[in-house]
Write a protein that holds these residues in place. Structure first.
Motif, PDB file in Angstrom:
ATOM      1  N   TYR A   3      40.424 -30.536 -98.309  1.00  0.00           N
ATOM      2  CA  TYR A   3      39.668 -31.173 -99.377  1.00  0.00           C
ATOM      3  C   TYR A   3      39.408 -30.250-100.563  1.00  0.00           C
ATOM      4  CZ  TYR A   3      38.752 -34.609 -95.734  1.00  0.00           C
ATOM      5  OH  TYR A   3      38.896 -35.544 -94.743  1.00  0.00           O
ATOM      6  N   LEU A   4      39.498 -28.940-100.363  1.00  0.00           N
ATOM      7  CA  LEU A   4      39.134 -27.997-101.409  1.00  0.00           C
ATOM      8  C   LEU A   4      40.312 -27.539-102.248  1.00  0.00           C
ATOM      9  CD1 LEU A   4      36.595 -25.838 -99.361  1.00  0.00           C
ATOM     10  CD2 LEU A   4      36.095 -27.620-101.034  1.00  0.00           C
ATOM     11  N   ALA A 150      25.832 -26.303-100.935  1.00  0.00           N
ATOM     12  CA  ALA A 150      27.126 -26.051-100.294  1.00  0.00           C
ATOM     13  C   ALA A 150      27.018 -24.901 -99.301  1.00  0.00           C
ATOM     14  CB  ALA A 150      28.185 -25.753-101.354  1.00  0.00           C
ATOM     15  N   ASN A 151      26.362 -23.824 -99.697  1.00  0.00           N
ATOM     16  CA  ASN A 151      26.183 -22.683 -98.795  1.00  0.00           C
ATOM     17  C   ASN A 151      25.323 -23.062 -97.592  1.00  0.00           C
ATOM     18  OD1 ASN A 151      27.079 -19.736 -99.949  1.00  0.00           O
ATOM     19  ND2 ASN A 151      26.786 -21.207-101.599  1.00  0.00           N
ATOM     20  N   TYR A 152      24.310 -23.849 -97.815  1.00  0.00           N
ATOM     21  CA  TYR A 152      23.419 -24.283 -96.737  1.00  0.00           C
ATOM     22  C   TYR A 152      24.168 -25.141 -95.715  1.00  0.00           C
ATOM     23  CZ  TYR A 152      19.652 -26.938 -94.487  1.00  0.00           C
ATOM     24  OH  TYR A 152      18.824 -27.533 -93.566  1.00  0.00           O
ATOM     25  N   ILE A 153      24.986 -26.077 -96.198  1.00  0.00           N
ATOM     26  CA  ILE A 153      25.732 -26.966 -95.308  1.00  0.00           C
ATOM     27  C   ILE A 153      26.741 -26.181 -94.476  1.00  0.00           C
ATOM     28  CG2 ILE A 153      27.497 -28.781 -95.306  1.00  0.00           C
ATOM     29  CD1 ILE A 153      25.899 -30.078 -97.601  1.00  0.00           C
ATOM     30  N   LEU A 166      34.978 -21.049 -94.964  1.00  0.00           N
ATOM     31  CA  LEU A 166      34.098 -21.859 -95.785  1.00  0.00           C
ATOM     32  C   LEU A 166      32.919 -21.051 -96.317  1.00  0.00           C
ATOM     33  CD1 LEU A 166      34.042 -25.241 -93.825  1.00  0.00           C
ATOM     34  CD2 LEU A 166      34.999 -24.833 -96.092  1.00  0.00           C
ATOM     35  N   LYS A 167      32.407 -20.115 -95.533  1.00  0.00           N
ATOM     36  CA  LYS A 167      31.312 -19.267 -96.008  1.00  0.00           C
ATOM     37  C   LYS A 167      31.777 -18.442 -97.207  1.00  0.00           C
ATOM     38  CE  LYS A 167      28.467 -16.996 -93.366  1.00  0.00           C
ATOM     39  NZ  LYS A 167      27.153 -17.580 -93.737  1.00  0.00           N
ATOM     40  N   PHE A 168      32.981 -17.918 -97.143  1.00  0.00           N
ATOM     41  CA  PHE A 168      33.520 -17.139 -98.261  1.00  0.00           C
ATOM     42  C   PHE A 168      33.671 -18.025 -99.490  1.00  0.00           C
ATOM     43  CE2 PHE A 168      37.151 -15.636-100.772  1.00  0.00           C
ATOM     44  CZ  PHE A 168      36.728 -14.346-101.086  1.00  0.00           C
ATOM     45  N   PHE A 169      34.228 -19.216 -99.284  1.00  0.00           N
ATOM     46  CA  PHE A 169      34.445 -20.130-100.411  1.00  0.00           C
ATOM     47  C   PHE A 169      33.112 -20.527-101.046  1.00  0.00           C
ATOM     48  CE2 PHE A 169      34.838 -24.259-102.400  1.00  0.00           C
ATOM     49  CZ  PHE A 169      36.004 -24.128-103.146  1.00  0.00           C
ATOM     50  N   ALA A 170      32.124 -20.891-100.221  1.00  0.00           N
ATOM     51  CA  ALA A 170      30.829 -21.325-100.745  1.00  0.00           C
ATOM     52  C   ALA A 170      30.114 -20.181-101.467  1.00  0.00           C
ATOM     53  CB  ALA A 170      29.964 -21.869 -99.610  1.00  0.00           C
ATOM     54  N   ALA A 171      30.240 -18.971-100.932  1.00  0.00           N
ATOM     55  CA  ALA A 171      29.624 -17.810-101.589  1.00  0.00           C
ATOM     56  C   ALA A 171      30.269 -17.563-102.952  1.00  0.00           C
ATOM     57  CB  ALA A 171      29.751 -16.573-100.703  1.00  0.00           C
ATOM     58  N   GLN A 172      31.587 -17.696-103.017  1.00  0.00           N
ATOM     59  CA  GLN A 172      32.294 -17.535-104.288  1.00  0.00           C
ATOM     60  C   GLN A 172      31.876 -18.629-105.269  1.00  0.00           C
ATOM     61  OE1 GLN A 172      33.387 -14.274-103.721  1.00  0.00           O
ATOM     62  NE2 GLN A 172      35.064 -14.925-105.052  1.00  0.00           N
ATOM     63  N   LEU A 173      31.648 -19.815-104.752  1.00  0.00           N
ATOM     64  CA  LEU A 173      31.224 -20.930-105.588  1.00  0.00           C
ATOM     65  C   LEU A 173      29.863 -20.636-106.220  1.00  0.00           C
ATOM     66  CD1 LEU A 173      32.482 -23.721-106.214  1.00  0.00           C
ATOM     67  CD2 LEU A 173      31.063 -24.665-104.390  1.00  0.00           C
ATOM     68  N   LEU A 174      28.940 -20.131-105.421  1.00  0.00           N
ATOM     69  CA  LEU A 174      27.616 -19.806-105.938  1.00  0.00           C
ATOM     70  C   LEU A 174      27.689 -18.662-106.941  1.00  0.00           C
ATOM     71  CD1 LEU A 174      24.601 -20.401-105.832  1.00  0.00           C
ATOM     72  CD2 LEU A 174      24.403 -18.807-103.906  1.00  0.00           C
ATOM     73  N   GLY A 175      28.535 -17.681-106.669  1.00  0.00           N
ATOM     74  CA  GLY A 175      28.704 -16.575-107.604  1.00  0.00           C
ATOM     75  C   GLY A 175      29.266 -17.037-108.935  1.00  0.00           C
TER      76      GLY A 175
END
Length: 235
Positions: A3-4, A150-153, A166-175
């Motif tokens: 999906y990403l 996103a990071n929480y989910i 997914l944790k890496f992707f979500a962290a990059q998204l927040l950054g």
């Protein structure tokens, strides 16, 4: 990750002949999926039927048959919700968003609400939140709370090898949102930014996300959220 992905199928081709071939293959898959749908028995499980319809509808998006994609996904959205097929319902909203209609952004809000509320595949939930981030202005707090959600989910639902991805992707998204929002580059400033916007506390940022979704829909919800909340699985 399914999906990403951000690149279109045709964008990966090296020449126009490859693009034509890929389109032909997608059209063939569309016909094959329709044949499988038509061959289903009348009493076939709705989950099986909707899975085939959604696969076909995602393929329609790939060849820019947006009107057909909208109609197919819209037709099964509420029935999927009625059957508590939450994953299918969120995918319907994903397709409606990508179909580029006037109500597509409203469909995104519905998909995010379902994807956050119910325990669907975290990758799909994150993808829906990513759509919201991409649609938001650079300094939008809405993008920030979406990235925090996103990071929480991911932290709450992801398991196994996919969890780290997914944790890496979500962290990059927040950054990325932090840089767009406040030109944040350094770790200590990032930590301060997270605390300042209360993005480390789901009790604070989830209600703010809900308000963003209410604004997007204009209060015009396609389903009764209170009735659906009563169906949330209890631990």
């Amino acid at each position: 990750m399914k999906y990403l992905q951000t690149e279109t199928v045709l964008g990966d081709n090296e020449c126009s002949d490859d693009a034509i071939e890929s389109s032909a293959l997608i059209e063939l898959r569309i016909h094959e999926l329709q044949d499988r749908i038509d061959a289903l028995a009348p009493d076939a499980p709705r989950e099986e039927r909707y899975r085939l319809i959604l696969d076909r509808t995602y393929a329609l998006l790939q060849v820019n048959r947006f009107e057909e994609a909208w109609e197919a996904a819209h037709a099964i959205l509420l029935p999927a919700i009625e059957a508590q097929l939450w994953m299918h319902a969120v995918e319907c909203c994903d397709i409606l968003f990508q179909a580029e209609r006037d109500d597509s952004i409203k469909a995104l809000a519905h998909g995010i609400w379902l994807g956050v509320t119910f325990p669907v595949d975290p990758e799909l939930s994150v993808a829906m939140l990513q759509h919201l981030i991409d649609e938001s202005p650079d300094r939008s707090d809405g993008a920030a709370v979406a990235a925090a959600a996103a990071n929480y989910i991911v932290d709450l639902r992801a398991e196994g090898e996919r969890r780290e991805q997914l944790k890496f992707f979500a962290a990059q998204l927040l950054g990325s949102v932090a840089r767009r929002h406040s030109q944040v580059e350094e770790q200590d400033i990032f930590d301060f930014w997270v605390q300042q916007l209360e993005l480390d506390d789901p009790v604070k940022f989830l209600p703010r996300l809900a308000k963003v979704l209410d604004i997007i829909t204009g209060g015009d919800w396609w389903f009764d959220r209170d009735a659906l909340r009563a169906q949330i699985p209890q631990e």
